[in-house]
Scaffold this motif. Structure first.
Motif: not given
Length: 232
Positions: A152-161, A180-189, A198-203
């Motif tokens: 899963e494409v994941s970022v910390h919510p603070d990346y929004e700033s 496209v991939f169904g259950d191939g998406l690994v939900k990790i957020q 996440f490190n302090n750059d939130n990415l």
């Protein structure tokens, strides 16, 4: 016990799958990155990895498809998409123009390339949702015999700033991956957030985040192996 063969695993990531030497207090060594943690778990597997920072999914996918389309990996692990969907102030072509020309106006623009207020106003993405879906659908067709685990494409919510508008866009691109991939998406957020991964750059990920992903992938890979290999 299960009849095992030497499984082939392809790993494709942007910089989020790489080690990082900074900041010092959150440094991640090569052997602490999740692709290498997996190598330790599956020492008999054949791994092929391509990881490149600040690179759109299409470029990395094209390299894999161009060189390894007949390799038939059993498993493909993907950690791509944030570069495609995050908000930008300028297109890549505009950035080249800004960097090439001199003068106060272009220097001014160059200084504001990553200005959150300008990013919020412009909200440009490198790759449209339509194009992104086309790219990953083709990828799925080329390697139709492989089992995909697309993180899963994941970022910390603070990346929004830093990148206003990115957090909501991430959800849209994850939905495309799921389509496209169904259950191939690994939900990790959620697990990354719960474990302060996440490190302090939130990415990018700290060593805890890499361990969280490695553990989740090991669980899924083991499950896939149990379901696809006959008992002796």
């Amino acid at each position: 016990q299960y009849i095992m063969k030497k499984i082939k695993i392809m790993v494709l990531t942007d910089s989020t799958g790489n080690p990082r030497s900074f900041p010092i207090e959150e440094a991640v060594s090569l052997d602490e990155s999740h692709p290498y943690l997996l190598r330790e778990e599956y020492p008999d597997a054949i791994f092929w990895q391509l990881s490149y920072g600040n690179m759109e999914a299409q470029n990395i996918i094209n390299s894999a498809a161009g060189y390894l389309n007949d390799w038939n990996p059993d498993i493909i692990i993907v950690q791509l998409g944030i570069i495609d969907c995050r908000t930008e102030a300028f297109t890549e072509f505009q950035k080249l123009i800004i960097a090439k020309f001199l003068g106060p106006f272009f220097r001014f623009l160059g200084k504001h390339t990553y200005n959150p207020r300008l990013i919020k106003y412009r909200k440009i993405s490198r790759v449209s949702k339509v194009k992104f879906k086309k790219i990953i659908t083709k990828f799925n067709i080329i390697f139709n015999n492989s089992k995909f685990f697309w993180l899963e494409v994941s970022v910390h919510p603070d990346y929004e700033s830093a990148r206003p508008g990115t957090y909501s866009r991430v959800k849209d691109y994850n939905k495309i991956i799921a389509d496209v991939f169904g259950d191939g998406l690994v939900k990790i957020q959620s697990k990354l957030l719960d474990n302060h991964g996440f490190n302090n750059d939130n990415l990018h990920l700290n060593k805890v985040g890499h361990k969280v992903i490695a553990d989740e992938l090991k669980f899924l890979i083991d499950k896939h192996i149990r379901a696809n290999y006959e008992k002796k």
